[in-house]
Write a protein that holds these residues in place. Sequence first.
Motif, PDB file in Angstrom:
ATOM      1  N   ILE A  53       6.300   4.647   2.609  1.00 38.24           N
ATOM      2  CA  ILE A  53       6.390   4.497   1.166  1.00 38.24           C
ATOM      3  C   ILE A  53       7.538   5.333   0.616  1.00 38.24           C
ATOM      4  CG2 ILE A  53       5.197   4.981  -1.018  1.00 38.24           C
ATOM      5  CD1 ILE A  53       2.566   4.238   0.428  1.00 38.24           C
ATOM      6  N   THR A 175       1.424  10.350  -5.128  1.00 37.45           N
ATOM      7  CA  THR A 175       0.811   9.323  -4.291  1.00 37.45           C
ATOM      8  C   THR A 175      -0.638   9.698  -4.022  1.00 37.45           C
ATOM      9  OG1 THR A 175       2.926   8.824  -3.239  1.00 37.45           O
ATOM     10  CG2 THR A 175       0.945   8.023  -2.150  1.00 37.45           C
ATOM     11  N   PRO A 220      -2.218   3.634  -3.269  1.00 37.83           N
ATOM     12  CA  PRO A 220      -2.090   2.498  -2.348  1.00 37.83           C
ATOM     13  C   PRO A 220      -3.377   2.254  -1.569  1.00 37.83           C
ATOM     14  CG  PRO A 220      -0.293   4.093  -2.089  1.00 37.83           C
ATOM     15  CD  PRO A 220      -1.356   4.754  -2.894  1.00 37.83           C
ATOM     16  N   ILE A 223      -1.344   0.363   3.719  1.00 37.38           N
ATOM     17  CA  ILE A 223       0.085   0.048   3.736  1.00 37.38           C
ATOM     18  C   ILE A 223       0.627   0.374   5.119  1.00 37.38           C
ATOM     19  CG2 ILE A 223       2.321   0.433   2.639  1.00 37.38           C
ATOM     20  CD1 ILE A 223       0.223  -0.757   0.749  1.00 37.38           C
ATOM     21  N   VAL A 255       4.807  -1.574  -2.657  1.00 40.15           N
ATOM     22  CA  VAL A 255       4.306  -0.408  -3.399  1.00 40.15           C
ATOM     23  C   VAL A 255       5.408   0.207  -4.250  1.00 40.15           C
ATOM     24  CG1 VAL A 255       3.150   1.826  -3.199  1.00 40.15           C
ATOM     25  CG2 VAL A 255       2.719   0.056  -1.493  1.00 40.15           C
ATOM     26  N   ASN A 278      -3.354  -2.313  -3.813  1.00 34.99           N
ATOM     27  CA  ASN A 278      -4.298  -2.225  -2.696  1.00 34.99           C
ATOM     28  C   ASN A 278      -4.756  -3.574  -2.137  1.00 34.99           C
ATOM     29  OD1 ASN A 278      -6.276  -3.206  -4.470  1.00 34.99           O
ATOM     30  ND2 ASN A 278      -6.977  -1.151  -5.035  1.00 34.99           N
TER      31      ASN A 278
END
Length: 285
Positions: A53, A175, A220, A223, A255, A278
């Motif tokens: 990410i 995050t 998230p 991922i 994301v 998600n």
Amino acid sequence: MSDKQTLPAQHQDRQPGLESAMHPQPVYISDDYRAAGKLEGKVAIITGGDSGIGRAVAVHYAREGADVVIVYLNEHEDAEITRDAVNACGREAVLYSGDAASEGFCRKVVEETMARWGHLDLVVNNAAEQHPQERLEDISEDQWEQTFRTNMFAMFQLTKAALPHMQAGSAIINTASITAYKGNATLLDYSSTKGSIVSFTRSLAQNLAPRNIRVNAVAPGPIWTPLIPSTFDADKVASFGAETPMQRPGQPAEVAPAFVYLGCSDSSYVSGQVLHVNGGAVVNG
């Protein structure tokens, strides 16, 4: 391939994991992404920015006109690939390898960022680690503390170092994770840190509202990042993301646009919020 298989079975015997060793390679920017100069002239610090990410956010920010400071632990090859990808967007990337939970290291990163550009506009607290354990009794005190140091203490240290240099209109993006809302039976310490991040985000947003500095988070779901093959065994990796309504893991490129939105003026009236990327799970948070 079974109905539940989403990825080739694989495992990495090291943490942090390496993006260069993953197959298939994660997608960090999609061909149909259209930049619009939303972050033109901005400077961002991104922890865990070498891969996953973090890499996707770095490249999206560069595409939108920002220069980026990439903070990572020791994944030098991955970090250099990310730097090259940022440079290919016509922006500058600077790499810092070290422990983001260290007050002195974070202060150095911020001071050198200010010396280089004279301003700091965006802080993305993204670094994280996780270590599954079947029982609470199997989590050592060292593991519990290390997970909190990487996931939570680093966020505190970098934000504290950065805030004196951030002006009105700046943004902090953290995050979080779907585990903060749904929990995870084998990621007790990781899920606990992510719940802390949600509370930290909401509280800091209130604290900084008078200074017109916005604080938000992205949570998230599953991922496809190096954290996955470096954390789970090959069989679990093979079915990663199958439990989502979309029945697949997400890509970092899916994301990163949320981080662009929260970092730019499009979200000028958004603070203390969490965006859930998600795969369709409803978590009511």
